[in-house]
Design an enzyme around this catalytic site. Structure first.
Site, PDB file in Angstrom:
ATOM      1  CG  ASP A 123     -18.669 -34.709  -5.167  1.00 22.36           C
ATOM      2  OD1 ASP A 123     -18.095 -33.632  -4.866  1.00 22.36           O
ATOM      3  OD2 ASP A 123     -18.069 -35.738  -5.515  1.00 22.36           O
ATOM      4  CE1 TYR A 159     -10.008 -24.390   4.048  1.00 20.49           C
ATOM      5  CE2 TYR A 159      -8.611 -23.055   5.465  1.00 20.49           C
ATOM      6  CZ  TYR A 159      -9.851 -23.577   5.153  1.00 20.49           C
ATOM      7  OH  TYR A 159     -10.924 -23.284   5.944  1.00 20.49           O
ATOM      8  CB  SER A 171     -10.225 -19.730   6.097  1.00 17.94           C
ATOM      9  OG  SER A 171      -9.219 -20.041   7.042  1.00 17.94           O
ATOM     10  CG  ASN A 172      -7.490 -17.950  10.389  1.00 16.92           C
ATOM     11  OD1 ASN A 172      -6.283 -18.125  10.468  1.00 16.92           O
ATOM     12  ND2 ASN A 172      -8.346 -18.920  10.672  1.00 16.92           N
ATOM     13  CG  HIS A 173      -5.698 -20.858   7.541  1.00 14.63           C
ATOM     14  ND1 HIS A 173      -4.516 -20.999   8.224  1.00 14.63           N
ATOM     15  CD2 HIS A 173      -6.672 -21.365   8.353  1.00 14.63           C
ATOM     16  CE1 HIS A 173      -4.745 -21.580   9.407  1.00 14.63           C
ATOM     17  NE2 HIS A 173      -6.052 -21.810   9.495  1.00 14.63           N
ATOM     18  N   GLY A 231     -16.753 -28.332   1.513  1.00 11.91           N
ATOM     19  CA  GLY A 231     -15.423 -28.293   0.912  1.00 11.91           C
ATOM     20  C   GLY A 231     -14.363 -28.782   1.869  1.00 11.91           C
TER      21      GLY A 231
HETATM   22  C1  15L Z   1      -9.712 -22.876   9.371  1.00 10.11           C
HETATM   23  O1  15L Z   1     -10.018 -22.214   8.396  1.00 10.11           O
HETATM   24  C2  15L Z   1      -9.883 -24.344   9.403  1.00 10.11           C
HETATM   25  O2  15L Z   1     -11.019 -24.767   8.675  1.00 10.11           O
HETATM   26  C3  15L Z   1      -9.914 -24.926  10.778  1.00 10.11           C
HETATM   27  O3  15L Z   1      -9.642 -26.310  10.652  1.00 10.11           O
HETATM   28  C4  15L Z   1      -8.909 -24.272  11.736  1.00 10.11           C
HETATM   29  O4  15L Z   1      -7.642 -24.675  11.430  1.00 10.11           O
HETATM   30  C5  15L Z   1      -9.024 -22.762  11.696  1.00 10.11           C
HETATM   31  O5  15L Z   1      -9.022 -22.262  10.387  1.00 10.11           O
HETATM   32  C6  15L Z   1      -7.890 -22.088  12.457  1.00 10.11           C
HETATM   33  O6  15L Z   1      -7.157 -21.284  11.876  1.00 10.11           O
HETATM   34  O7  15L Z   1      -7.737 -22.362  13.643  1.00 10.11           O
END
Ligand code: 15L
Length: 284
Positions: free
Chosen positions: A69, A154, A129-131, A91
Site C-alpha cells: 500500500d 488528481y 498526467s495531461n490533467h 495510485g
Molecule cells: C489520465 O490521467 C487518467 O489516468 C485516465 O483515466 C484518462 O482519463 C486519461 O488521463 C485521459 O485524459 O484520457
C-alpha cells in the site's frame, strides 16, 4: 549532478526493476515488455510487481510479487530495497475526492521518493498526467514548460509528484522522467482522443525510452501518439529517444461525433470528462 558510473550500471544487473500499479490497466500492458529487461544478464535481475490489488497472473520467471500500500511508509521502504529503477503507475488514476488522492498520490509519492533515497534507487519513471494542464482550451498547443493548469485534485497531485521528482534530483541525484500521459487505450473512443490517444505500443516505447535514456536528470514530457490533431509538444522526446508510431487519425470517421455536448466544459477544455467531476465537498 552526478552521472551513473560504469560501476553502478553493473550493480543494476543485480537489482530489481520495480513496477507499481502492476495490477492496473497500464501495469498489465507494461508487465511483459518490462519483464524482457529482467533476468538472464539483462539490465535488471528481476521485475518486482507491486499493487494493493491481486495480480491476474502469478509470478513468472524473473518476477517477484510484492503487494504494498503506497500509504504504508514502512512497507514502501521494504519494497524499494534492492531496487535500481521504478516505473511508478500506482495510485488513484482518476479525478476523485481529496482524501484518497492525498493518501495514494501525495503521501504515497512522498513515501516512494523517501524509500528510493534510502535504498539508493537511481531512476523513477513516473506516470504523470495531461490533467496537470487540463484547463487549457482544446486546440491550444502546450508543452511541459507552460504554466500548469490542473483540472482537479488528481491533476494537482500529479504536479506534486513532478515537483517531488525535481526536488529529489536537485537535492539527492535521483533521476526522474515524468510522463504526462494522454488517453492510454487500445483504440480512440471519442473526438477528444483523436488528440489525446496514446496507443499501447507507443506507451511501451515511451516507458522503455524513459528507463534507458542517458543522463535525463529530471525531465517532463507529454505522452501521446503521433496524432496529427494532438495539442501537446514533442519537448523531451528527442532526449528520451521516443518516436511514436501510431496515430488516432484512422479512427476519425468512427469517433469524431462522439463526446460530450459542444457547449460543455468537457468539450471545451483539454481535460475532457474530468471537467464534469466534482466538486466533491459540501456545497455552499
Ligand atoms: C489520465 O490521467 C487518467 O489516468 C485516465 O483515466 C484518462 O482519463 C486519461 O488521463 C485521459 O485524459 O484520457
Amino acid at each position: 549532478m552526478s552521472t551513473v558510473s560504469a560501476n553502478t550500471l553493473t550493480d543494476a544487473r543485480n537489482q530489481a526493476l520495480l513496477l507499481t500499479g502492476a495490477a492496473g490497466a497500464l501495469g498489465r500492458v507494461l508487465r511483459l515488455p518490462l519483464g524482457r529487461l529482467c533476468g538472464g544478464g539483462q539490465s535488471y535481475a528481476a521485475l518486482r510487481l507491486s499493487d494493493r490489488a491481486a495480480l491476474a497472473q502469478p509470478a513468472g520467471p524473473h518476477e517477484e510479487v510484492s503487494p504494498c500500500d503506497l500509504a504504508d511508509r514502512t512497507a514502501m521502504e521494504a519494497l524499494l530495497q534492492g531496487v535500481a529503477a521504478v516505473v511508478h503507475l500506482g495510485g488513484v488514476a482518476v479525478e476523485s475526492p481529496f482524501e484518497p488522492i492525498c493518501e495514494a498520490n501525495i503521501r504515497g509519492v512522498f513515501h516512494l521518493y523517501e524509500a528510493a533515497r534510502l535504498a539508493g534507487t537511481r531512476r523513477i519513471v513516473l506516470a504523470s498526467s495531461n490533467h496537470t494542464s487540463g484547463c487549457y482550451e482544446q486546440g491550444q498547443p502546450i508543452g511541459p514548460a507552460d504554466l500548469p493548469r490542473p483540472d482537479g485534485y488528481y491533476g494537482v497531485s500529479k504536479l506534486f509528484a513532478e515537483q517531488m521528482a525535481q526536488l529529489y534530483w536537485d537535492r539527492y541525484g535521483i533521476e526522474s522522467v515524468c510522463l504526462r500521459l494522454g488517453t492510454v487505450a487500445a483504440e480512440p473512443q471519442d473526438r477528444r482522443a483523436l488528440s489525446t490517444w496514446l496507443s499501447f505500443g507507443d506507451l511501451e516505447r515511451l516507458v522503455l525510452a524513459a528507463l534507458s535514456a542517458k543522463d535525463v536528470g529530471c525531465l517532463t514530457a507529454y505522452g501521446v501518439s503521433a496524432n496529427p490533431a494532438r495539442w501537446w509538444s514533442e519537448a523531451g522526446w528527442e532526449q528520451l529517444g521516443y518516436r511514436p508510431q501510431d496515430s488516432a487519425e484512422a479512427w476519425r470517421e468512427l469517433v469524431q461525433q462522439l463526446g460530450p455536448p459542444a457547449d460543455s466544459p468537457m468539450a471545451r477544455l483539454q481535460g475532457g470528462s474530468f471537467l464534469g467531476l466534482g466538486p466533491f465537498e459540501r456545497q455552499p
